[in-house]
Design a protein around this motif. Structure first.
Motif, short mmCIF file in Angstrom:
data_model
loop_
_atom_site.label_atom_id
_atom_site.label_comp_id
_atom_site.label_asym_id
_atom_site.label_seq_id
_atom_site.Cartn_x
_atom_site.Cartn_y
_atom_site.Cartn_z
N ILE A 1 1.35 -1.54 -0.16
CA ILE A 1 -0.21 0.34 -0.26
C ILE A 1 0.69 1.02 0.01
O ILE A 1 1.57 0.99 0.76
CB ILE A 1 -0.71 -0.13 1.36
N ILE A 2 0.39 2.35 -1.15
CA ILE A 2 1.18 3.45 -0.99
C ILE A 2 0.40 4.26 -0.31
O ILE A 2 -0.71 4.52 -0.57
CB ILE A 2 1.47 3.46 -2.70
N ASP A 3 0.95 4.76 0.80
CA ASP A 3 -0.04 5.63 1.89
C ASP A 3 0.30 7.16 1.16
O ASP A 3 1.39 7.83 1.31
CB ASP A 3 0.00 5.92 3.32
N GLY B 1 0.62 3.37 -12.92
CA GLY B 1 2.05 2.89 -13.02
C GLY B 1 2.92 1.86 -11.86
O GLY B 1 4.23 1.98 -12.27
N HIS B 2 2.03 1.13 -11.52
CA HIS B 2 2.51 0.06 -10.35
C HIS B 2 1.98 -1.09 -10.78
O HIS B 2 0.86 -1.36 -12.01
CB HIS B 2 2.97 0.09 -9.32
N PRO B 3 2.68 -1.88 -10.42
CA PRO B 3 2.85 -3.72 -11.05
C PRO B 3 1.14 -4.02 -9.80
O PRO B 3 1.11 -3.41 -9.04
CB PRO B 3 3.89 -4.09 -10.03
N ASP B 4 0.34 -4.74 -11.09
CA ASP B 4 -0.33 -5.37 -10.19
C ASP B 4 -0.19 -5.67 -8.47
O ASP B 4 0.99 -6.18 -8.10
CB ASP B 4 -1.75 -6.93 -10.84
N GLY B 5 -1.42 -5.81 -7.49
CA GLY B 5 -0.88 -5.52 -6.58
C GLY B 5 -0.95 -4.69 -5.63
O GLY B 5 -0.88 -4.89 -3.84
N VAL B 6 -0.71 -3.93 -6.30
CA VAL B 6 0.59 -2.23 -5.10
C VAL B 6 -1.49 -1.44 -5.47
O VAL B 6 -1.54 -1.22 -6.60
CB VAL B 6 1.72 -1.64 -6.09
N THR B 7 -1.92 -1.37 -3.82
CA THR B 7 -2.66 -0.12 -4.01
C THR B 7 -2.18 0.91 -3.62
O THR B 7 -0.92 1.35 -2.79
CB THR B 7 -3.88 -0.99 -3.24
#
Length: 131
Positions: free
Chosen positions: A2-4, A73-79
Motif C-alpha cells: 500500500i502506498i500511503d 503505473g505500478h504492478p498489479d497488487g500495489v494499492t
C-alpha cells in the motif's frame, strides 16, 4: 503493498483543483507521500507548499475521506490509500518542483485522472460537489 498518500481536495464552483507532473499522462490531486513521523496534516502542508507554492491554513483542514484504488503505473497488487482533506490556503497557486500544470477539472475529465482520483471523483459527484 500500500502506498500511503495525503491529498488536498480544493473545490470551487463544482470544479476540483488538479495537477499534472512532468512526464505524466494523467492528472493527480495535489499531495503526496508521508515522510517518517509526519501526521496527515504535516504531510498535507509540506506537499502543497512544495507542489503549489501556497500555505494550507491548518486550522481549516477537514477530513473528506480515505479512498483506495490500484496504483497508477505500478504492478498489479500495489494499492494507493489516499487520505483527502479540504482546507483553505494563503498565497497564489503556482506550479513548483515536479508539477508542470495546474488545472480545474469536472466529472467529465474523469478519464484523464489516476485510478484513485476516479474513485474520489465518483464520491464528489455523488455528493453533488463536482459538476
Amino acid at each position: 503493498m500500500i502506498i500511503d498518500k495525503v491529498a488536498w481536495v480544493r473545490l470551487d464552483d463544482g470544479t476540483v483543483l488538479s495537477t499534472r507532473s512532468r512526464g505524466k499522462d494523467v492528472y493527480y490531486l495535489p499531495g503526496g507521500k508521508r515522510e517518517p513521523g509526519e501526521t496527515d496534516l504535516d504531510t498535507l502542508v509540506r506537499e502543497i507548499r512544495e507542489e503549489l507554492s501556497v500555505d494550507i491554513v491548518a486550522a481549516t483542514a477537514r477530513h473528506l475521506g480515505t479512498f483506495h484504488a490500484p496504483a497508477h503505473g505500478h504492478p498489479d497488487g500495489v494499492t494507493v490509500q489516499m487520505t483527502c482533506y479540504t482546507a483553505d490556503y494563503r498565497g497564489d497557486l503556482r506550479a513548483d518542483h515536479e508539477i508542470e500544470e495546474i488545472v480545474r477539472l469536472t466529472f467529465a475529465d474523469r478519464d484523464h485522472v489516476s485510478p484513485v482520483d476516479r474513485v474520489i471523483f465518483d464520491f464528489l459527484s455523488r455528493a453533488g460537489l463536482l459538476r
